[in-house]
Write an enzyme that holds these catalytic residues in place. Sequence first.
Site, PDB file in Angstrom:
ATOM      1  N   HIS A 141       0.844  -1.201   0.000  1.00  0.00           N
ATOM      2  CA  HIS A 141       0.000   0.000   0.000  1.00  0.00           C
ATOM      3  C   HIS A 141       0.875   1.246   0.000  1.00  0.00           C
ATOM      4  O   HIS A 141       2.004   1.227   0.513  1.00  0.00           O
ATOM      5  CB  HIS A 141      -0.946   0.014   1.213  1.00  0.00           C
ATOM      6  CG  HIS A 141      -0.259  -0.195   2.521  1.00  0.00           C
ATOM      7  ND1 HIS A 141       0.118  -1.440   2.972  1.00  0.00           N
ATOM      8  CD2 HIS A 141       0.162   0.684   3.456  1.00  0.00           C
ATOM      9  CE1 HIS A 141       0.723  -1.326   4.134  1.00  0.00           C
ATOM     10  NE2 HIS A 141       0.766  -0.038   4.455  1.00  0.00           N
ATOM     11  N   HIS A 162       1.014   5.147   1.268  1.00  0.00           N
ATOM     12  CA  HIS A 162       0.436   6.175   2.145  1.00  0.00           C
ATOM     13  C   HIS A 162       0.430   7.508   1.395  1.00  0.00           C
ATOM     14  O   HIS A 162       1.464   7.913   0.849  1.00  0.00           O
ATOM     15  CB  HIS A 162       1.283   6.358   3.404  1.00  0.00           C
ATOM     16  CG  HIS A 162       1.305   5.172   4.319  1.00  0.00           C
ATOM     17  ND1 HIS A 162       0.487   5.079   5.421  1.00  0.00           N
ATOM     18  CD2 HIS A 162       2.039   4.034   4.304  1.00  0.00           C
ATOM     19  CE1 HIS A 162       0.735   3.942   6.055  1.00  0.00           C
ATOM     20  NE2 HIS A 162       1.674   3.283   5.396  1.00  0.00           N
TER      21      HIS A 162
HETATM   22  P1  AMP Z   1       2.109   0.135   7.340  1.00  0.00           P
HETATM   23  O1  AMP Z   1       2.539   0.297   8.784  1.00  0.00           O
HETATM   24  O2  AMP Z   1       2.916   0.923   6.362  1.00  0.00           O
HETATM   25  O3  AMP Z   1       1.993  -1.328   6.974  1.00  0.00           O
HETATM   26  O4  AMP Z   1       0.670   0.773   7.253  1.00  0.00           O
HETATM   27  C1  AMP Z   1      -0.477   0.098   7.630  1.00  0.00           C
HETATM   28  C2  AMP Z   1      -1.509   1.146   7.863  1.00  0.00           C
HETATM   29  O5  AMP Z   1      -2.781   0.523   7.845  1.00  0.00           O
HETATM   30  C3  AMP Z   1      -1.383   1.824   9.238  1.00  0.00           C
HETATM   31  O6  AMP Z   1      -1.173   3.218   9.059  1.00  0.00           O
HETATM   32  C4  AMP Z   1      -2.723   1.518   9.912  1.00  0.00           C
HETATM   33  O7  AMP Z   1      -3.213   2.606  10.651  1.00  0.00           O
HETATM   34  C5  AMP Z   1      -3.612   1.202   8.724  1.00  0.00           C
HETATM   35  N1  AMP Z   1      -4.734   0.317   9.023  1.00  0.00           N
HETATM   36  C6  AMP Z   1      -4.723  -0.814   9.761  1.00  0.00           C
HETATM   37  N2  AMP Z   1      -5.957  -1.372   9.788  1.00  0.00           N
HETATM   38  C7  AMP Z   1      -6.755  -0.576   9.036  1.00  0.00           C
HETATM   39  C8  AMP Z   1      -8.140  -0.601   8.667  1.00  0.00           C
HETATM   40  N3  AMP Z   1      -8.962  -1.583   9.083  1.00  0.00           N
HETATM   41  N4  AMP Z   1      -8.621   0.384   7.890  1.00  0.00           N
HETATM   42  C9  AMP Z   1      -7.811   1.387   7.472  1.00  0.00           C
HETATM   43  N5  AMP Z   1      -6.495   1.462   7.771  1.00  0.00           N
HETATM   44  C10 AMP Z   1      -5.972   0.512   8.541  1.00  0.00           C
END
Ligand code: AMP
Length: 139
Positions: free
Chosen positions: A102, A104
């Site tokens: 993903h 950001h």
């Molecule tokens: P990363 O740490 O780069 O893997 O980013 C994962 C992101 O996913 C984090 O910023 C979380 O806050 C976000 N996240 C986790 N669960 C959910 C969810 N159910 N809906 C939206 N974002 C989420």
Amino acid sequence: MDHTESCLFCRIARGEIPSYKVYEDNLAIAFLDISPASRGHTLVLPKEHCRDFTSCPKDLLDHCFEVAQTIAQAQIAQLGATGVNVLTNVGPSAGQSVFHFHIHVIPSYREKVLDLTTKPLAIADKEMLLLQDEIKKAI
Ligand code: AMP
Ligand code: ZN
């Protein structure tokens, strides 16, 4: 078991888990981050499962970055963002916590520089829905 069955972002992409979705097409989806670093913090990802930036097929990668550009433009146009951070974490040591690639897309406001070590914002459901609507308006 197929690992995509339990993958959180595969499940969101399939609509099995709700999200504040701002964009979707046949290849990608974008929704608000549930623990945002700023108002309107959005995640863009391919619907097809891949672990991270380094293993994402190039055509999907290109498409996701095009969507990320559209989201950034919408954040500037609709949310009044004065800047945007676009980043992707690869591996636990880089802070990746969800192992479905993903991007950001994090709007910034005025001169406040992004600090990923600060606590996420607590944004009420009502405001998340407003942010979702505002971004969708410009896409
Ligand atoms: P990363 O740490 O780069 O893997 O980013 C994962 C992101 O996913 C984090 O910023 C979380 O806050 C976000 N996240 C986790 N669960 C959910 C969810 N159910 N809906 C939206 N974002 C989420
Ligand atoms: Zn997945």
